[in-house]
Design a protein around this motif. Structure first.
Motif, PDB file in Angstrom:
ATOM      1  N   SER A  31      -1.488   2.623 -64.262  1.00 42.65           N
ATOM      2  CA  SER A  31      -0.271   2.697 -65.075  1.00 42.65           C
ATOM      3  C   SER A  31       0.294   1.283 -65.237  1.00 42.65           C
ATOM      4  N   VAL A  32       1.175   0.875 -64.374  1.00 43.31           N
ATOM      5  CA  VAL A  32       1.759  -0.470 -64.530  1.00 43.31           C
ATOM      6  C   VAL A  32       0.765  -1.582 -64.216  1.00 43.31           C
ATOM      7  N   GLU A  59      -0.176  -9.100 -60.230  1.00 44.69           N
ATOM      8  CA  GLU A  59       0.765  -9.755 -61.145  1.00 44.69           C
ATOM      9  C   GLU A  59       1.400  -8.754 -62.107  1.00 44.69           C
ATOM     10  N   ARG A  60       0.579  -7.831 -62.576  1.00 45.93           N
ATOM     11  CA  ARG A  60       1.120  -6.799 -63.484  1.00 45.93           C
ATOM     12  C   ARG A  60       2.112  -5.904 -62.738  1.00 45.93           C
ATOM     13  N   LEU A  61       1.762  -5.578 -61.519  1.00 44.49           N
ATOM     14  CA  LEU A  61       2.665  -4.764 -60.700  1.00 44.49           C
ATOM     15  C   LEU A  61       3.992  -5.473 -60.519  1.00 44.49           C
ATOM     16  N   SER A  62       3.908  -6.731 -60.175  1.00 47.04           N
ATOM     17  CA  SER A  62       5.122  -7.499 -59.921  1.00 47.04           C
ATOM     18  C   SER A  62       6.004  -7.545 -61.162  1.00 47.04           C
ATOM     19  N   LEU A  69       7.739  -4.171 -61.608  1.00 42.59           N
ATOM     20  CA  LEU A  69       8.775  -3.946 -60.596  1.00 42.59           C
ATOM     21  C   LEU A  69      10.021  -4.766 -60.927  1.00 42.59           C
ATOM     22  N   HIS A  70       9.809  -5.996 -61.366  1.00 44.96           N
ATOM     23  CA  HIS A  70      10.967  -6.820 -61.725  1.00 44.96           C
ATOM     24  C   HIS A  70      11.736  -6.218 -62.897  1.00 44.96           C
ATOM     25  N   ARG A  71      11.017  -5.727 -63.869  1.00 49.78           N
ATOM     26  CA  ARG A  71      11.701  -5.137 -65.031  1.00 49.78           C
ATOM     27  C   ARG A  71      12.542  -3.931 -64.618  1.00 49.78           C
ATOM     28  N   VAL A  72      12.003  -3.135 -63.758  1.00 52.84           N
ATOM     29  CA  VAL A  72      12.754  -1.960 -63.322  1.00 52.84           C
ATOM     30  C   VAL A  72      13.919  -2.376 -62.433  1.00 52.84           C
ATOM     31  N   TYR A  73      13.672  -3.337 -61.580  1.00 52.68           N
ATOM     32  CA  TYR A  73      14.727  -3.794 -60.665  1.00 52.68           C
ATOM     33  C   TYR A  73      15.953  -4.283 -61.451  1.00 52.68           C
ATOM     34  N   GLU A  74      15.654  -5.025 -62.502  1.00 50.29           N
ATOM     35  CA  GLU A  74      16.761  -5.552 -63.312  1.00 50.29           C
ATOM     36  C   GLU A  74      17.579  -4.431 -63.964  1.00 50.29           C
ATOM     37  N   VAL A 108      10.719  -8.015 -50.884  1.00 48.08           N
ATOM     38  CA  VAL A 108      11.372  -9.299 -50.585  1.00 48.08           C
ATOM     39  C   VAL A 108      11.477 -10.134 -51.854  1.00 48.08           C
ATOM     40  N   ASP A 109      10.422 -10.108 -52.684  1.00 46.31           N
ATOM     41  CA  ASP A 109      10.478 -10.812 -53.963  1.00 46.31           C
ATOM     42  C   ASP A 109      11.642 -10.323 -54.816  1.00 46.31           C
ATOM     43  N   LEU A 110      11.866  -9.011 -54.771  1.00 49.20           N
ATOM     44  CA  LEU A 110      12.781  -8.390 -55.735  1.00 49.20           C
ATOM     45  C   LEU A 110      14.234  -8.572 -55.363  1.00 49.20           C
TER      46      LEU A 110
END
Lengths: 388, 388, 388, 388
Positions: free
Chosen positions: C105-106, C157-160, C163-168, C203-205
């Protein structure tokens, strides 16, 4: 409902054998930590086993490991055991601790080494004749570390030959228990890696050969109680080497890692009639107390087996059977979980009072001052160990 | 298609470090089998490492284990290494082999013991200053055997404190590699059981702290190449302790159990640029040759890493990427399996000829008579071992 | 000694969330066995969750799975839940059940499919806005089946990015829980295979991203309570998907396979303050009742978590700490085993009486006739399931 | 050294059976991804198997699964197979996909359901009479999910009774293969969890009962080649269900996860004479191509078995035996690794030319346009699958 009087009667006559080697120092390949008060010879190990029996009431015998427990006069050792209130139990030969055994013992490609190993096994039957031991407990460290190192089939044939030779030597009241182990010390093949291999050889041999289940010797995920039920059902369960593990053959105190698994094993024992003396199931501990004091650890281990047994005896077998026949998954499961959820410590305290011992063995041992005594008495000399 | 000249160039400059302790005797908790010709001190271990380098051409350094390799004058040891053609590599402290460490070293509940362990770690950095070693290779045997034995959180805090103290002591060109291990010698918790724990501490510490991957330290089923790719991608892969296993931390020769896994690991290294010196990935062996002769076993191990590397370099990366982007599962997989199916022994023979050594290291060593020489020379004295 | 009044107070306010999908039919790849009385839509699932809460008193919310629980009007669903006495809990997106997601998926190599998956995740946050759910519970079935199939690094990288898009997109009171799983449905790599991967991304997020621990998603031998303690200590434990397993992700009733493990997990929760609402640990079930009736199985599961929690609260923390500091292995272990050996059913019966419900939830449900009622009411229509 | 002509002769006559169900859609409990060109009935599956044989030359039969391959006239199906160049192989009954089998088939506590399951098994022998199949391939999904759910011993007795009834029904040239599996779909006990259980029942039954080894059905760490060698040595190895796995019963293409393991299995086959038709070892695939195209995946799988077999045949058996007898661990191991390192693709290309087929089966299939043909031809109708 289980009959409490019958449960208590069964618990009073339970017999759990402790191993002489668990009283000595042990460790991992990285380090054997020295402890104080450790026995220095077989007589002192027998003393320690007698101590465990004195505080638990249900550990009336001790297994020996030859040559770790080699003495000049096994009759004298048996007499000493009798004097301190216990009996000598299973004899465990050791065919893995000489340089000759680098590539195996009875499965070694070198015939002279196979002969040497066989001689030691036969010597152990001689010892049984003197000690009155009933069980020859066979564990072979044999195996290979690398693919191709030796012929899997060839080693099976050599194993079979040795087992037959020993079997023929057994007396009328003597048995051979064949233990299996997935790995360690061999890291590619073990010559008896699983119960199926042990079972097949036992069937070849005859009724005096039985499978020995060490609870730490299985692959991850193996359902041990299935094996126990299967073997007991076919009259091939010779007994247990109890211990527990989170990972491999960790040899922790039995019941310390997964008390519910120990309970399920004892449930199969109870359901299959394995507590009756006539079933011939030997309940033996085989543990390494690397960091904890040894005598209290063995007392605790005996208590853990007792608690699991008590809970297994409390299973409402009528309710269990009815739910099973009705296909009622949750009720059938509840028959086990209800028994397991029961706090059996009060019941066991009563059993101990019936046996005339302190209802709190751990506390009684701690209060007894015994450890301080042996710490002083055994200050000199070489502590017993595996000699690896 | 991979460029053969570039592949050969990469293979000529490969650097695989052998461990001093693999030249000494080792074994399991059941037995350490003595071998002939085993070195008796650090200087002779360095000699053996030099021998392996002489026959393979790609093993130009040797890792030390303190105190197993303790000498009065590390400068003299470094000079000796230089004279026989190799360098001293990573320094491996040992904080698990004294009775004080029964309940741990830097995580011990006793502050005095933690201090003692920390002092040893700092001493090892002093040694690095003298030997010119770049890497402090940290493996902690710390952990617990029983639930409740100690506070998981408390031990993490103690670990963190010690790591910070050591980190602060590192020089500009020194690094700290933090190894993890699922179990053994502790059998309930290890204080650094998995890469995640190691990674989290390394991130806390800073850029000089990296994760060390020992290929035998994972739970069954763990995908090691995923971890390698992940850490390399985040610049946290410090290096490897290579070995192989069928079961637990068997410490067999690398590539002996699953050569395709080793290949897949090296594929991730190649794809992630980990062969470049700038990536800072240390390729070290960490093995126990319990039953096989040690120098040939190490030569074979170096060859196994070489062969896996050669195959990884032969992967057609363009074809791989194209198939991946097209979602062509079978073609993408075939890009790997085609490289793996290739017989790289002829290619490596050429690489060795370029390096001026015998194209057949195993045969050359056998024919050299070296083993007969050390067997005689080292007949007396105490063979090196773990001292467990 | 633990304070009984405080223990009871803690147990009265416990909050265990049940999953909507556990009320529908489920199975293995071999067969989904149909059961009677199974809900046919999200409203009926909410009804069943309310029933479980009515009989247990501690299950006041239900997690949703989108699209399995897709409705036209989520406000209406939330209102219905409120009317039957519970709340809507975590939202679980589903990005694994369309043919488009064959290769992920992502993390899919195809950007259009990644975009589609991301849109669904964002849609789920929209739903949270309406339902008032606090937690977006993310599990990705993404991975590969064959070596080389896709780039491990590329997928990270795609996962990251996703995740960032959703986190925002998350609101102030919304969190993202990132679940990990060793394998299944992917059989070579999973893109989030272990807690370390999940932790690194969290931790990245930022602080609103937490790790979700599913108790069935680990490699054999993994010490789950270590992970729980570690994450809680670093404020990264978002919550649990509770279930139990003997082998893989068996999704049996929590506590059914290893009640002592569940207890040890709850001990770490108690010791780390994880029962406090401020800790933000969500206790959710995630199970499949393939052969047992679903509502009673969920009641039993809630009771199992309660019993483990009660035992964990009964641990004598002073005795534990003292023994740990003294390095008394057996006493420290006994602090846990004593609590575990306690029969907490009487205590929990009192807690239930305090809550005004029947002290015997399993019996009360059986006697209530509820199952006969839904069996009739739900005779027609299509039973809910996974739609696999 | 192995004799190349003999190796090629053995490879030309190799017989690998493909399974009808691998040509249909399959998946996990999470999702069955639909593919194009999938057969819609047993006749089209036979066509696909014939296609695989046409391109590989060594896959001349196809196993059937009843009822997935139920047809009105099995004689017509056999005739169709003959016309397209292959034979019908083993018959695989299915007693796990009806709601009646929720608690088991031949081990079910309900006698009526046991009878129904037995009738299906006997019906499958009737089908064998018509198709000329030699092997009844028995896999039982029977087991339990929760401790106590049913009597382990009772289920063994029911199993035994059913096996005896089927055994008695077998014709002179018919055999019964008894497969075992650690777990899935049952998650606590399987009624035939391991080779030992299967073996014990086969010994009870007689010489026409043999053990079937599915390479994905073992606990982690199990040494499969040991089991193969053991069973072959005792004339109880009936055959294989080949596939590969990283975790559980992943059903990936055989050889995809661990080609060295597959090689070691084939080495034991070669050493034990298992390639001779007289040994009666059936080499069958049993795989699920969830995400990759099915016909190419099966071609690749056949090639993988071929390559492993070729390498096994190339082992220098004289050198192996000599090294084993000398206790030369490294040389004995090298006899295997040298054969494994050999690139056998050129040799197999020659074998294919001898057989009159394209030396590059994967390329030839891709170039043939066959997939585009079936994609169009089979556009309508219901794709075959497991019907779970």
């Amino acid at each position: 409902m289980a009959d409490t009087a019958a449960v208590k009667a069964a618990l009073r006559t339970q017999h759990i054998e402790t191993p002489s080697w668990a009283y000595g120092n042990s460790g991992t390949r990285f380090k054997v930590f020295a402890q104080e008060g450790v026995p220095r010879d077989a007589f002192e190990k027998v003393d320690d086993a007698a101590t465990v029996h004195r505080f638990t009431g249900v550990a009336p015998s001790v297994a020996l490991h030859i040559p770790w427990d080699r003495v000049d006069d096994y009759g004298a050792l048996a007499k000493h055991a009798d004097e301190v209130g216990i009996a000598l139990g299973a004899i465990n030969p050791n065919v893995f601790q000489e340089d000759d055994y680098r590539l195996g013992s009875v499965c070694n490609p070198d015939e002279a080494i196979r002969r040497k190993a066989l001689d030691h096994l036969l010597e152990c039957v001689d010892i049984m004749d003197v000690t009155g031991s009933k069980d020859l407990s066979l564990w072979f460290a044999d195996g290979t570390n690398y693919p191709g190192q030796d012929s899997i089939r060839g080693r099976q044939e050599r194993l079979s030959e040795a087992l037959h030779r020993v079997y023929e030597r057994l007396g009328d009241n003597q048995r051979m228990l064949v233990e299996y182990k997935l790995f360690e010390p061999a890291f590619y093949t073990m010559d008896v890696p699983d119960w199926g291999t042990s079972y097949a050889h036992c069937v070849d041999l005859g009724p005096k050969a039985k499978v020995l289940v060490d609870t730490g010797h299985h692959a991850p995920g193996t359902n041990i109680e299935f094996i126990v039920a299967f073997l007991l059902h076919r009259d091939r369960l010779g007994g247990f080497h109890f211990n527990s593990r989170f990972y491999a053959d960790d040899d922790l105190m039995v019941g310390a890692a997964d008390p519910y698994q120990l309970f399920r094993i004892m449930v199969e024992i109870v359901l299959g009639g394995g507590l009756d003396a006539s079933a011939g199931v030997a309940f033996m501990l085989d543990q390494c107390h690397n960091i904890e004091p040894k005598i209290p650890a063995l007392i605790r281990s005996v208590l853990n087996v007792q608690e699991a047994t008590a809970k297994a005896l409390l299973v409402d077998q009528d309710a269990l059977r009815t739910a099973q026949q009705n296909g009622d998954v949750l009720e059938a499961n509840a028959a086990l979980t209800d028994a397991f959820a029961t706090d059996v410590r009060p019941l066991l305290a009563e059993v101990r009072e019936d046996l005339g011992i302190d209802p709190d063995p751990m506390g009684a041992y701690r209060r007894s001052g015994h450890f301080d005594k042996i710490r002083v008495e055994r200050a000199g000399g070489a502590a017993a160990g595996w000699g690896a």
